[in-house]
Design a protein around this motif. Structure first.
Motif, PDB file in Angstrom:
ATOM      1  N   SER A 129       0.835  -1.194   0.000  1.00 42.13           N
ATOM      2  CA  SER A 129       0.000   0.000   0.000  1.00 42.13           C
ATOM      3  C   SER A 129       0.875   1.252   0.000  1.00 42.13           C
ATOM      4  N   GLY A 130       0.237   2.394  -0.141  1.00 38.70           N
ATOM      5  CA  GLY A 130       0.969   3.664  -0.141  1.00 38.70           C
ATOM      6  C   GLY A 130       1.372   4.146  -1.514  1.00 38.70           C
ATOM      7  N   ALA A 131       0.961   3.432  -2.566  1.00 36.09           N
ATOM      8  CA  ALA A 131       1.311   3.856  -3.925  1.00 36.09           C
ATOM      9  C   ALA A 131       0.480   5.073  -4.315  1.00 36.09           C
ATOM     10  N   ARG A 132       1.094   6.002  -5.025  1.00 32.54           N
ATOM     11  CA  ARG A 132       0.360   7.147  -5.553  1.00 32.54           C
ATOM     12  C   ARG A 132      -0.459   6.690  -6.756  1.00 32.54           C
ATOM     13  N   ASP A 139      -3.784  13.251 -10.196  1.00 33.71           N
ATOM     14  CA  ASP A 139      -3.426  12.615  -8.931  1.00 33.71           C
ATOM     15  C   ASP A 139      -4.645  12.522  -8.023  1.00 33.71           C
ATOM     16  N   ARG A 140      -4.861  11.319  -7.460  1.00 29.63           N
ATOM     17  CA  ARG A 140      -6.025  11.092  -6.603  1.00 29.63           C
ATOM     18  C   ARG A 140      -5.658  10.712  -5.183  1.00 29.63           C
ATOM     19  N   GLY A 141      -4.360  10.553  -4.896  1.00 29.14           N
ATOM     20  CA  GLY A 141      -3.958  10.201  -3.545  1.00 29.14           C
ATOM     21  C   GLY A 141      -3.208   8.886  -3.510  1.00 29.14           C
ATOM     22  N   ALA A 142      -3.063   8.331  -2.289  1.00 33.16           N
ATOM     23  CA  ALA A 142      -2.303   7.098  -2.084  1.00 33.16           C
ATOM     24  C   ALA A 142      -3.240   5.966  -1.683  1.00 33.16           C
ATOM     25  N   THR A 143      -2.868   4.758  -2.078  1.00 35.71           N
ATOM     26  CA  THR A 143      -3.678   3.580  -1.752  1.00 35.71           C
ATOM     27  C   THR A 143      -3.579   3.249  -0.266  1.00 35.71           C
ATOM     28  N   PRO A 144      -4.688   2.703   0.291  1.00 32.62           N
ATOM     29  CA  PRO A 144      -5.989   2.446  -0.344  1.00 32.62           C
ATOM     30  C   PRO A 144      -6.846   3.714  -0.385  1.00 32.62           C
ATOM     31  N   LEU A 145      -7.696   3.840  -1.385  1.00 35.39           N
ATOM     32  CA  LEU A 145      -8.548   5.018  -1.495  1.00 35.39           C
ATOM     33  C   LEU A 145      -9.775   4.698  -2.336  1.00 35.39           C
ATOM     34  N   THR A 146     -10.785   5.571  -2.219  1.00 30.45           N
ATOM     35  CA  THR A 146     -12.005   5.472  -3.021  1.00 30.45           C
ATOM     36  C   THR A 146     -12.145   6.748  -3.837  1.00 30.45           C
ATOM     37  N   GLY A 153     -17.760   5.406 -17.986  1.00 29.11           N
ATOM     38  CA  GLY A 153     -16.824   5.428 -19.105  1.00 29.11           C
ATOM     39  C   GLY A 153     -15.547   4.694 -18.762  1.00 29.11           C
ATOM     40  N   SER A 154     -14.550   4.841 -19.623  1.00 29.61           N
ATOM     41  CA  SER A 154     -13.269   4.157 -19.458  1.00 29.61           C
ATOM     42  C   SER A 154     -12.228   5.126 -18.910  1.00 29.61           C
ATOM     43  N   TYR A 155     -11.431   4.641 -17.954  1.00 34.84           N
ATOM     44  CA  TYR A 155     -10.396   5.451 -17.316  1.00 34.84           C
ATOM     45  C   TYR A 155      -9.077   4.678 -17.310  1.00 34.84           C
ATOM     46  N   GLN A 156      -7.975   5.424 -17.248  1.00 28.93           N
ATOM     47  CA  GLN A 156      -6.653   4.820 -17.122  1.00 28.93           C
ATOM     48  C   GLN A 156      -6.138   5.101 -15.717  1.00 28.93           C
ATOM     49  N   VAL A 157      -5.871   4.029 -14.967  1.00 35.74           N
ATOM     50  CA  VAL A 157      -5.428   4.151 -13.580  1.00 35.74           C
ATOM     51  C   VAL A 157      -3.962   3.730 -13.502  1.00 35.74           C
ATOM     52  N   ALA A 158      -3.119   4.590 -12.919  1.00 33.65           N
ATOM     53  CA  ALA A 158      -1.683   4.313 -12.836  1.00 33.65           C
ATOM     54  C   ALA A 158      -1.230   4.353 -11.380  1.00 33.65           C
ATOM     55  N   PHE A 159      -0.281   3.435 -11.036  1.00 39.17           N
ATOM     56  CA  PHE A 159       0.273   3.332  -9.683  1.00 39.17           C
ATOM     57  C   PHE A 159       1.769   3.606  -9.745  1.00 39.17           C
ATOM     58  N   THR A 160       2.278   4.386  -8.807  1.00 38.77           N
ATOM     59  CA  THR A 160       3.721   4.611  -8.701  1.00 38.77           C
ATOM     60  C   THR A 160       4.124   4.516  -7.239  1.00 38.77           C
ATOM     61  N   LEU A 161       5.248   3.828  -6.993  1.00 37.15           N
ATOM     62  CA  LEU A 161       5.781   3.673  -5.645  1.00 37.15           C
ATOM     63  C   LEU A 161       7.288   3.521  -5.763  1.00 37.15           C
ATOM     64  N   PRO A 162       8.067   4.309  -5.023  1.00 39.27           N
ATOM     65  CA  PRO A 162       9.526   4.193  -5.112  1.00 39.27           C
ATOM     66  C   PRO A 162       9.985   2.761  -4.842  1.00 39.27           C
ATOM     67  N   GLY A 163      10.886   2.262  -5.697  1.00 41.89           N
ATOM     68  CA  GLY A 163      11.407   0.910  -5.550  1.00 41.89           C
ATOM     69  C   GLY A 163      10.599  -0.143  -6.275  1.00 41.89           C
ATOM     70  N   LYS A 182      -7.346  -3.577  -7.904  1.00 44.77           N
ATOM     71  CA  LYS A 182      -6.285  -4.052  -7.015  1.00 44.77           C
ATOM     72  C   LYS A 182      -5.035  -4.295  -7.843  1.00 44.77           C
ATOM     73  N   ALA A 183      -3.916  -3.794  -7.369  1.00 43.87           N
ATOM     74  CA  ALA A 183      -2.659  -3.941  -8.107  1.00 43.87           C
ATOM     75  C   ALA A 183      -1.591  -4.510  -7.187  1.00 43.87           C
ATOM     76  N   THR A 184      -0.867  -5.517  -7.685  1.00 41.30           N
ATOM     77  CA  THR A 184       0.307  -6.042  -6.987  1.00 41.30           C
ATOM     78  C   THR A 184       1.533  -5.539  -7.727  1.00 41.30           C
ATOM     79  N   LEU A 185       2.307  -4.716  -7.059  1.00 37.13           N
ATOM     80  CA  LEU A 185       3.429  -4.053  -7.707  1.00 37.13           C
ATOM     81  C   LEU A 185       4.679  -4.925  -7.641  1.00 37.13           C
ATOM     82  N   ALA A 186       5.433  -4.953  -8.728  1.00 34.43           N
ATOM     83  CA  ALA A 186       6.680  -5.728  -8.800  1.00 34.43           C
ATOM     84  C   ALA A 186       7.853  -4.846  -8.402  1.00 34.43           C
ATOM     85  N   ALA A 187       8.700  -5.409  -7.528  1.00 31.36           N
ATOM     86  CA  ALA A 187       9.843  -4.642  -7.038  1.00 31.36           C
ATOM     87  C   ALA A 187      10.920  -4.531  -8.106  1.00 31.36           C
ATOM     88  N   LEU A 188      11.573  -3.395  -8.130  1.00 32.55           N
ATOM     89  CA  LEU A 188      12.711  -3.212  -9.023  1.00 32.55           C
ATOM     90  C   LEU A 188      13.882  -4.058  -8.531  1.00 32.55           C
TER      91      LEU A 188
END
Length: 241
Positions: A129-132, A139-146, A153-163, A182-188
């Motif tokens: 959690s905590g991804a922007r 920008d809509r905030g950090a996860t988790p959020l509503t 309609g159709s929207y594009q949702v993007a997640f960013t988290l350092p590392g 729900k997104a599971t982020l892969a670590a760099l």
């Protein structure tokens, strides 16, 4: 042809009148006096000097909003004629007047209801959690959020988290429903540290030190002296000993 409106509606009227500073409006139609009545008061009569008087602007244009529901009386359904005259002349006195007419069909009043837009929403989470989160670049905030009040309609949702790798996905929002995202982020990958060996410097023999001596010889009766205070100038002065 002419205008059509429901009783109670506001009808915008406008025109061009270069020959006068005022135009005089009145109305004829079903159950009204033959020579007309003012648009804003159907209880008065144009042949008795009652008109709706409208000013002409500096560009020779006039405009008036006729509220058919505010005429100090009742209008029936039917076809009416609006008279626009450049002077206070009723219908029986138009021989020397410049005038135009507008035909208006007034129908039954009705109740209008604006359609209500039903929006949808998204419930967005990520692991970790905590991804922007951005939705369509906003920008809509950090996860988790509503995120609510989204039009269908159709929207594009993007997640960013350092590392972690950035993740983006399309999401469809339906009216009155909540879309779960729900997104599971892969670590760099973690960089592997490297060890650098110190550079080898070839040894060299130190040169032998040879003592040196400096011998100053003065000519008889001469002592060297330096005159300071004058940049770049050195003088040899003769002095008595």
């Amino acid at each position: 042809s002419g205008l059509e409106a429901a009783l109670g509606e506001v009808i915008p009227l406008s025109g061009y009148s270069p020959a006068s500073q005022w135009v005089y409006l009145y109305l004829t139609g079903p159950n009204l006096p033959e020579n007309g009545v003012p648009l804003n008061d159907v209880t008065r009569r144009a042949d008795q000097g009652a008109f709706t008087k409208v000013s002409v602007d500096g560009n020779d244009y006039w405009s008036y909003k006729w509220n058919t529901g505010n005429v100090n009386g009742k209008l029936d359904e039917g076809t009416y004629t609006i008279w626009v005259v450049n002077g206070p002349n009723d219908r029986s006195n138009l021989a020397h007047a410049d005038y135009r007419t507008i035909s208006v069909r007034l129908g039954k009043p009705y109740v209008a209801v604006d359609s209500v837009q039903v929006n949808g929403a998204m419930e967005i989470s990520s692991n970790p959690s905590g991804a922007r989160v951005t939705v369509n670049g906003q920008d809509r905030g950090a996860t988790p959020l509503t995120v609510s009040d989204l039009r269908p309609g159709s929207y594009q949702v993007a997640f960013t988290l350092p590392g972690y790798y950035e993740f983006s996905t399309p999401v469809t929002v339906e009216a009155g429903r909540i879309s779960e995202v729900k997104a599971t982020l892969a670590a760099l990958p973690v960089p592997t540290p490297t060890t650098e060996l110190p550079a080898t410097v070839p040894a060299t023999a130190a040169p032998s030190a040879t003592p040196s001596t400096t011998k100053t010889t003065h000519a008889a009766g001469m002592v060297p002296a330096v005159l300071t205070g004058i940049a770049g100038v050195a003088l040899l002065m003769r002095m008595r000993t």
